[in-house]
Design a protein around this motif. Structure first.
Motif, PDB file in Angstrom:
ATOM      1  N   ARG A 181       0.842  -1.207   0.000  1.00 26.70           N
ATOM      2  CA  ARG A 181       0.000   0.000   0.000  1.00 26.70           C
ATOM      3  C   ARG A 181       0.862   1.235   0.000  1.00 26.70           C
ATOM      4  O   ARG A 181       1.885   1.298   0.690  1.00 26.70           O
ATOM      5  CB  ARG A 181      -0.893   0.005   1.230  1.00 26.70           C
ATOM      6  CG  ARG A 181      -1.807   1.222   1.322  1.00 26.70           C
ATOM      7  CD  ARG A 181      -2.915   0.971   2.322  1.00 26.70           C
ATOM      8  NE  ARG A 181      -3.877   2.025   2.396  1.00 26.70           N
ATOM      9  CZ  ARG A 181      -4.748   2.357   1.455  1.00 26.70           C
ATOM     10  NH1 ARG A 181      -4.772   1.732   0.323  1.00 26.70           N
ATOM     11  NH2 ARG A 181      -5.604   3.339   1.622  1.00 26.70           N
ATOM     12  N   ARG A 209       0.290   5.665   0.109  1.00 28.26           N
ATOM     13  CA  ARG A 209      -0.600   6.834   0.212  1.00 28.26           C
ATOM     14  C   ARG A 209       0.248   8.039  -0.167  1.00 28.26           C
ATOM     15  O   ARG A 209       1.300   8.264   0.444  1.00 28.26           O
ATOM     16  CB  ARG A 209      -1.144   6.993   1.624  1.00 28.26           C
ATOM     17  CG  ARG A 209      -2.109   5.932   2.040  1.00 28.26           C
ATOM     18  CD  ARG A 209      -2.577   6.172   3.487  1.00 28.26           C
ATOM     19  NE  ARG A 209      -3.323   5.053   3.982  1.00 28.26           N
ATOM     20  CZ  ARG A 209      -2.799   3.997   4.592  1.00 28.26           C
ATOM     21  NH1 ARG A 209      -1.489   3.928   4.791  1.00 28.26           N
ATOM     22  NH2 ARG A 209      -3.555   3.011   5.015  1.00 28.26           N
ATOM     23  N   PRO A 263       0.884  -2.039  -5.860  1.00 29.28           N
ATOM     24  CA  PRO A 263       0.260  -1.987  -4.538  1.00 29.28           C
ATOM     25  C   PRO A 263      -1.078  -1.247  -4.592  1.00 29.28           C
ATOM     26  O   PRO A 263      -1.362  -0.513  -5.548  1.00 29.28           O
ATOM     27  CB  PRO A 263       1.274  -1.182  -3.724  1.00 29.28           C
ATOM     28  CG  PRO A 263       1.923  -0.292  -4.736  1.00 29.28           C
ATOM     29  CD  PRO A 263       2.005  -1.120  -5.997  1.00 29.28           C
ATOM     30  N   ALA A 264      -1.877  -1.432  -3.573  1.00 31.48           N
ATOM     31  CA  ALA A 264      -3.052  -0.582  -3.408  1.00 31.48           C
ATOM     32  C   ALA A 264      -2.503   0.832  -3.220  1.00 31.48           C
ATOM     33  O   ALA A 264      -1.570   1.036  -2.451  1.00 31.48           O
ATOM     34  CB  ALA A 264      -3.858  -1.013  -2.192  1.00 31.48           C
TER      35      ALA A 264
END
Length: 131
Positions: free
Chosen positions: A78, A80, A105-106
């Motif tokens: 992940r 962000r 990845p997310a």
């Protein structure tokens, strides 16, 4: 009840001691990277105003710290990303793809009002998982 080991890995940001956080926290088979901006070892902003260059610097630093913890780029599950200008989306997305080729990845990217210094245009968080 099993005991999970926690390891804190420091970076070089002046904010780590000021705020009281670690660049990476490893718990078991999981590594969590703190939100990271492009600040060098001397506390100076890297590539002021250039979001693409800042994102490349951030990924290099975070992947290096993950490597110290025993996690390769393929373990990233992940990301962000926070950008201060929507016009930087393509440059930052390209840096993401270059840093994590084929990993997929997310991922989240959000436009925000600002970061701790006006010349910083991107902040990135990463999570990694083994197994």
């Amino acid at each position: 009840m099993s005991e999970t080991t926690r390891r804190n890995i420091a970076g070089h940001s002046p904010y780590e001691s000021k705020v009281g956080f670690s660049r990476v926290v490893v718990v078991g088979d999981r590594a969590l990277c703190a939100g990271t901006v492009a600040i060098d070892e001397s506390g100076l902003s890297v590539a002021p105003g250039d979001a693409g260059a800042q994102a490349r610097y951030i990924f290099e630093m975070l992947l290096g710290k993950l490597g110290q913890a025993g996690f390769g780029p393929e373990s990233v599950v992940r990301t962000r990303t926070f950008i201060t200008d929507g016009d930087d989306e393509d440059a930052v997305a390209a840096a993401h793809a270059e840093a994590l080729p084929g990993v997929m990845p997310a991922a989240t990217m959000v436009v925000i009002a600002g970061l701790v210094r006006p010349e910083l245009r991107v902040e990135i968080e990463v999570e990694a998982q083994k197994g």
